[in-house]
Enzyme design. Sequence first.
Site, PDB file in Angstrom:
ATOM      1  CG  HIS A 107      -3.856   6.667 -17.901  1.00 25.44           C
ATOM      2  ND1 HIS A 107      -4.944   7.225 -18.529  1.00 25.44           N
ATOM      3  CD2 HIS A 107      -4.348   5.702 -17.078  1.00 25.44           C
ATOM      4  CE1 HIS A 107      -6.048   6.610 -18.121  1.00 25.44           C
ATOM      5  NE2 HIS A 107      -5.714   5.686 -17.240  1.00 25.44           N
ATOM      6  CB  SER A 108       1.844   9.337 -19.800  1.00 27.13           C
ATOM      7  OG  SER A 108       3.153   9.829 -20.013  1.00 27.13           O
TER       8      SER A 108
END
Length: 224
Positions: A10-11
């Site tokens: 997600h990052s």
Amino acid sequence: MSVGLVLVSHSAKLAEGVAEVAGQMAPDVTIVPAGGLPDGGIGTDYDSVVAAVQRADSGSGVVLLYDLGSAQMTAELAVESLADPEAVVVADAPLVEGTIAAAVAAQNGADRAAVLEAAAAAGAPPELGTAAEPAADSVELTLTNEVGLHARPAAVLARALAGIEAEVSVRLGDQEADAHSVLALMALGARKGDRIQVRAGGPQAAEALRVVQELVEDNFGEPA
């Protein structure tokens, strides 16, 4: 050509950071981070993952690792859309430990199935045994490199032993680790100044001990 890795997170920073660490341990393996949304936000992007898989595939297949549940869904959807989904697999493994284990396995020439197995096995705590009596083939060495048997030195040691027909273990105090396992070596917590005992058995035990001794004396290639 080695198996490639894609890190779905997600990052973007997380994926890039894990790729950077693993790349230090497996310099010949293509590790492609696929983190975050195109606008820099938090999330996962299907198109980015597909593009990452295409970049990572050199002909030996690709293993995808992910951080959270929705990243798994994105990874699986990307695999299903490929022309040859059989060449790519999603690993059920912790992102950091799984990536490190998979990268070292790929660096050592393991096929896709073995790389996947290495990643999955990283989900279990590293196995440290109680040190046994010294084997006939053993040597005691003092670590003089700055970081001891952590991250990159542990990977260098495991890679150096990959093609040698010998069972090798490293002992520190009352704990002993399989020298072919990066995570087990790191779990020993061996630091600069620690004295370790390296034990080897098998047809090429003497060669294995020579290789380990040379690595330690050369500070695992680190500057003096």
